[in-house]
Scaffold this motif. Structure first.
Motif, PDB file in Angstrom:
ATOM      1  N   ALA A 181       0.375  -1.215  -0.003  1.00  0.00           N
ATOM      2  CA  ALA A 181       0.338   0.250  -0.166  1.00  0.00           C
ATOM      3  C   ALA A 181       0.730   0.699  -0.136  1.00  0.00           C
ATOM      4  O   ALA A 181       0.495   2.244  -0.105  1.00  0.00           O
ATOM      5  N   SER A 182       2.055   1.203   0.328  1.00  0.00           N
ATOM      6  CA  SER A 182       2.658   2.695   1.050  1.00  0.00           C
ATOM      7  C   SER A 182       3.612   2.267  -1.102  1.00  0.00           C
ATOM      8  O   SER A 182       3.925   3.649  -1.313  1.00  0.00           O
ATOM      9  N   HIS A 183       3.293   1.542  -2.018  1.00  0.00           N
ATOM     10  CA  HIS A 183       4.026   2.005  -2.827  1.00  0.00           C
ATOM     11  C   HIS A 183       2.876   1.989  -4.060  1.00  0.00           C
ATOM     12  O   HIS A 183       3.054   2.403  -5.534  1.00  0.00           O
ATOM     13  N   LEU A 184       0.994   2.487  -3.347  1.00  0.00           N
ATOM     14  CA  LEU A 184       0.175   2.357  -4.145  1.00  0.00           C
ATOM     15  C   LEU A 184      -0.474   3.366  -3.733  1.00  0.00           C
ATOM     16  O   LEU A 184      -1.058   3.921  -2.945  1.00  0.00           O
ATOM     17  N   PRO A 185      -1.349   4.012  -5.145  1.00  0.00           N
ATOM     18  CA  PRO A 185      -2.661   5.111  -4.537  1.00  0.00           C
ATOM     19  C   PRO A 185      -3.790   4.692  -3.257  1.00  0.00           C
ATOM     20  O   PRO A 185      -3.915   3.605  -2.860  1.00  0.00           O
ATOM     21  N   ARG A 186      -3.708   5.316  -1.792  1.00  0.00           N
ATOM     22  CA  ARG A 186      -4.769   5.635  -0.851  1.00  0.00           C
ATOM     23  C   ARG A 186      -6.006   4.910  -1.471  1.00  0.00           C
ATOM     24  O   ARG A 186      -6.334   5.995  -2.281  1.00  0.00           O
ATOM     25  N   ILE A 187      -6.990   4.203  -1.452  1.00  0.00           N
ATOM     26  CA  ILE A 187      -7.834   3.661  -2.007  1.00  0.00           C
ATOM     27  C   ILE A 187      -9.000   5.378  -1.278  1.00  0.00           C
ATOM     28  O   ILE A 187      -9.361   4.967  -1.941  1.00  0.00           O
ATOM     29  N   ASP A 188      -8.743   4.657  -0.270  1.00  0.00           N
ATOM     30  CA  ASP A 188      -9.563   5.973   0.763  1.00  0.00           C
ATOM     31  C   ASP A 188      -9.764   7.388   0.674  1.00  0.00           C
ATOM     32  O   ASP A 188     -10.012   8.849   0.797  1.00  0.00           O
ATOM     33  N   LYS A 189      -8.448   8.233  -0.741  1.00  0.00           N
ATOM     34  CA  LYS A 189      -7.955   9.391  -0.825  1.00  0.00           C
ATOM     35  C   LYS A 189      -8.487   9.144  -2.856  1.00  0.00           C
ATOM     36  O   LYS A 189      -7.893  10.451  -2.576  1.00  0.00           O
ATOM     37  N   LEU A 190      -8.711   8.441  -3.110  1.00  0.00           N
ATOM     38  CA  LEU A 190      -9.014   8.563  -4.808  1.00  0.00           C
ATOM     39  C   LEU A 190     -10.113   9.485  -4.629  1.00  0.00           C
ATOM     40  O   LEU A 190      -9.360  10.773  -5.736  1.00  0.00           O
TER      41      LEU A 190
END
Length: 347
Positions: A181-190
């Motif tokens: 998750a640290s290398h991917l966009p945060r789902i709750d911030k999309l």
């Protein structure tokens, strides 16, 4: 080979849920959810295949359909292995043991599941533990029931060790997901910087609303026919596409499902705007096609049929080219939208 078909069937409910919940479709959500679908299909095929040659299969050779002794795999490894505890040079033999690989693959099987739960669904450790156990229990139940009664007998045993290792795999995935998750966009911030008022209503979204509306319209016209309502097609169009949006300020059932509505020149859409819009589309373009089909069903004049077919071919070809041109150019309003002064906005 089955994934594209399943993905296509999944597309409509996926789009409706995304439009209703978020107001648009984000590519990260789409990729993650389709990867989840692909993963679950692969996982089920791995535990189900190969299938017996016939549904009238033979019962398992074991005396019971259940293995309920926890950590039985440890004794299996000790019994089968050539490893000697006092000889470290023999430890590499573990990599050749079937029981070791079976445990390892049972853990790996559910690692992606734990990753999806934590990254996309924001599950905590307890929920991940319970859902991983539930998924494994579903796997084992499917096997021990012969795919819920399709086969006469189970063709694999219910093994409590599989529950333990699958659940452990889900928790490993839960831990790994923190790094992923640290290398991917945060789902709750999309959606933080998304302005829905600036989002364009795509033709895909409009097409889905159109599909839903006509699924509703088809039985409605059938009901009108049963009650001998004159011109049931015209009556249904006027009631559903003119009357309903007038009272709901631009919404039909299909438009509501994908969170869009019609907007006219003012705050509320006017009756004349709706009459022009849907009169041109459904009474002229669609209506002439239906009228010609009805005429040909009741009259046998070949000349009239040929002339009518030619005229409709020209009209339909012109409308098709007009639609394509609007889909691939910046000028996106269709002719009936320009005439009526209406368009779609996200609700």
């Amino acid at each position: 080979m089955l994934f594209p078909v399943t993905a296509a069937l999944f597309a409509v409910p996926f789009m409706i849920v995304q439009y209703r919940r978020h107001g648009y479709i984000h590519k990260v959500r789409a990729i993650v959810l389709y990867l989840l679908l692909l993963y679950l299909m692969n996982a089920f095929f791995l535990i189900l295949l190969p299938l017996p040659k016939s549904i009238h299969n033979e019962p398992p050779q074991a005396g019971s359909y259940f293995q309920l002794v926890p950590f039985r795999f440890v004794s299996d490894i000790l019994r089968e292995t050539a490893v000697k505890a006092d000889a470290p040079s023999t430890y590499w033999h573990l990599l050749k043991e079937r029981a070791v690989w079976q445990v390892a693959f049972n853990v790996v099987l559910t690692v992606p599941f734990g990753m999806f739960l934590r990254y996309y669904f924001r599950a905590n450790w307890l929920r991940c533990l319970l859902l991983s156990l539930g998924l494994s229990l579903l796997f084992e139940t499917t096997q021990v029931t012969g795919i819920f009664g399709i086969y006469d007998y189970p063709y694999r045993l219910f093994d409590v060790d599989d529950l333990l290792t699958n659940t452990a795999g889900g928790m490993v995935g839960f831990l790994v997901a923190e790094w992923v998750a640290s290398h991917l966009p945060r789902i709750d911030k999309l959606d933080e910087n998304v302005d829905l008022t600036q989002q364009r209503v795509s033709y895909t979204r409009r097409g889905l609303a159109f599909l839903i509306d006509w699924i509703v319209m088809a039985p409605a016209m059938g009901i009108l026919r049963v009650f001998d309502v004159p011109y049931p097609y015209v009556a249904a169009v006027l009631i559903y596409f003119v009357g309903l949006p007038f009272f709901t300020n631009g919404r039909t059932i299909g438009k509501w499902a994908v969170r869009i509505r019609l907007k006219g020149r003012g705050e509320r859409i006017r009756l004349d705007e709706l009459l022009i819009r849907y009169g041109l589309l459904y009474l002229v373009v669609f209506g002439l096609n239906l009228l010609d089909a009805a005429y040909l069903a009741n009259h046998g004049s070949k000349i009239v049929a040929a002339l009518g077919a030619l005229a409709l071919l020209v009209m339909d070809a012109a409308f098709g080219l007009h639609l394509i041109s609007r889909m691939i150019t910046r000028k996106r309003q269709l002719f009936y939208e320009e005439r009526s002064g209406t368009g779609h906005v996200i609700a």
